[in-house]
Structure formats: C-alpha cells, structure tokens
Design a protein around this motif. Sequence first.
Motif, short mmCIF file in Angstrom:
data_model
loop_
_atom_site.label_atom_id
_atom_site.label_comp_id
_atom_site.label_asym_id
_atom_site.label_seq_id
_atom_site.Cartn_x
_atom_site.Cartn_y
_atom_site.Cartn_z
N ARG A 121 16.27 61.70 -8.28
CA ARG A 121 17.30 61.15 -7.38
C ARG A 121 18.50 61.34 -7.51
O ARG A 121 18.55 62.52 -8.42
N VAL A 122 19.72 61.28 -7.14
CA VAL A 122 20.91 62.12 -7.45
C VAL A 122 21.34 61.90 -9.05
O VAL A 122 21.43 62.70 -9.42
N SER A 136 26.08 76.72 -7.99
CA SER A 136 24.47 76.30 -8.54
C SER A 136 24.47 74.69 -8.14
O SER A 136 23.63 74.19 -8.63
N ILE A 137 25.60 74.15 -8.28
CA ILE A 137 25.97 73.28 -8.76
C ILE A 137 25.53 72.26 -7.17
O ILE A 137 24.22 71.31 -7.46
N THR A 138 25.61 72.84 -6.32
CA THR A 138 24.89 72.51 -4.53
C THR A 138 23.73 72.32 -5.10
O THR A 138 23.14 71.00 -3.67
N GLN A 139 23.22 73.81 -4.92
CA GLN A 139 21.78 73.82 -4.41
C GLN A 139 20.98 72.63 -5.70
O GLN A 139 20.11 72.55 -5.03
N ALA A 140 21.60 72.66 -6.85
CA ALA A 140 21.12 70.95 -7.54
C ALA A 140 20.61 70.24 -6.57
O ALA A 140 19.96 69.33 -6.82
N PHE A 141 21.98 69.75 -5.78
CA PHE A 141 21.29 68.22 -5.25
C PHE A 141 20.68 68.45 -3.63
O PHE A 141 20.67 67.59 -3.00
N ARG A 142 20.38 69.75 -3.70
CA ARG A 142 19.77 70.00 -2.42
C ARG A 142 17.85 69.84 -1.87
O ARG A 142 17.73 68.85 -0.69
N GLN A 143 17.82 69.38 -3.14
CA GLN A 143 16.11 68.10 -2.91
C GLN A 143 16.70 66.58 -3.70
O GLN A 143 15.80 66.09 -3.55
N ALA A 144 17.98 66.71 -3.74
CA ALA A 144 17.93 64.50 -4.28
C ALA A 144 17.91 63.87 -3.16
O ALA A 144 18.45 64.25 -2.26
N ALA A 176 23.33 62.16 -1.93
CA ALA A 176 23.47 64.15 -2.89
C ALA A 176 24.20 64.68 -2.09
O ALA A 176 25.41 65.23 -2.41
N ASN A 177 24.80 64.18 -0.53
CA ASN A 177 25.70 65.24 -0.02
C ASN A 177 27.01 63.89 0.06
O ASN A 177 27.91 65.39 -0.08
N LEU A 178 27.33 63.31 -0.09
CA LEU A 178 28.40 62.77 -1.03
C LEU A 178 28.69 63.20 -2.66
O LEU A 178 30.21 63.70 -2.16
N THR A 179 28.52 63.01 -2.74
CA THR A 179 28.32 63.62 -3.84
C THR A 179 28.62 64.82 -4.29
O THR A 179 29.70 65.21 -4.76
N ALA A 180 28.22 65.67 -3.74
CA ALA A 180 28.48 67.15 -3.63
C ALA A 180 29.33 68.12 -2.39
O ALA A 180 30.31 68.91 -2.92
N ALA A 181 29.71 67.25 -1.94
CA ALA A 181 30.99 67.29 -1.15
C ALA A 181 32.15 66.77 -1.00
O ALA A 181 33.14 67.08 -0.74
#
Length: 192
Positions: free
Chosen positions: A21-22, A89-97, A103-108
């Motif tokens: 999960r995110v 590195s943080i963006t890659q961590a969200f790729r599976q969330a 996940a897109n909203l949080t990372a972007a």
Amino acid sequence: MKTSIHYTCEQMPYSECPAPRVSDVLRDLVTRPREYLLHRWHWKAALCSACIRFTIFFAANASAGWKAAWGAALAEFVYRLVASGCYGSITQAFRQAQPFWLANLTAAVLVPIFQHLFEFLIHWLRGTPNLEASILISAAFTVFSTLFNLYSMRRGSLVVGAGAKTLWEDILAFPRLLLGFLSSPFTVPASR
C-alpha cells in the motif's frame, strides 16, 4: 529486524512482487531514509534530470544574459545530481504501491513539494534572475516526468538495482514508453 514488503520486492521481478500500500511505502521511507537517500541513490534519475534541468534553467534565464543563465543552470545541475538521485529512489519505491492513483499523486505532487522548496531556496539565495519562471517550468516538468517515470518503472525501464536494464536500453525504449504513457490513463499499471 523485520524486513519490509517493499524492500523484499526490490529484489524480485516486478511481476512477482506483492504490491504494498502507499502507506507501507511512506512508512518505509520515514523509518529507513538512509536506505532510500544513500544506498538506493538513483543514478539514472540524477544524470537525466541534471542534464534536462540544466537546459531548462539556462533557457529560462537566457534573457538575463549568458553569465546569469550559466550560473542558474550550473547551480541546478549540481543540485539535481544530488536531489534527483534521492528523488528517483523514492519514485521507484512507489512503482509497486497501490492504489496506483494514490501512488501517482503522492510521488508526483506531495514528494516534489519538498524538492522544489529546496530548489527555490538555492536559487533565491544565489539570486537567479527569472526565479518564478524557472521554478514553475521545473515544477511542471517534475509532475510530468514523475508520472512518466512511474509508468516506465512499472514496465521495467528506468529502474536501478536488481533486474535493471542499461541506460542505453532505457533510452531506446523512450519513444515506445512515451507513446504508451501519452495514450493511456496515468493510473493504468503494467500487467503483472
């Protein structure tokens, strides 16, 4: 010590990994920042972002003269070599969330707020002449590039670590990835 689901997933092919999960990813980032900011420093993101942002800041400040444009671009290049490696590195961590939209909203949106605050501070302190335009263009590019990076990472490109392709292979995949990204909703995950 308990190993997080996300950390275990980084060692597995994407299609075999149970999706965290995110909130799991955010907790992992907060409890293990050294892992993401140092050990998983994303050299591909650092190199690509530094080169692109150099161009953005040079162009946005060219009207203030060559010296001002060069200074702003060089400051951004150095900042991005460090910050974008961590951010990648943080963006890659969200790729599976999951859910993917969160996940897109949080990372972007959420994560870039901090990096653009630092970016603003660096350029404000050094007196970058066209600061507002520079930061606005940079922030817009961040949202687009983060969503594109997540889309690509979910398809095995632009990742570092286990199972990563070469940077050249990633670059060759850009046209196909960009076309797929622009023609599909941002929340569509890769096939698992």
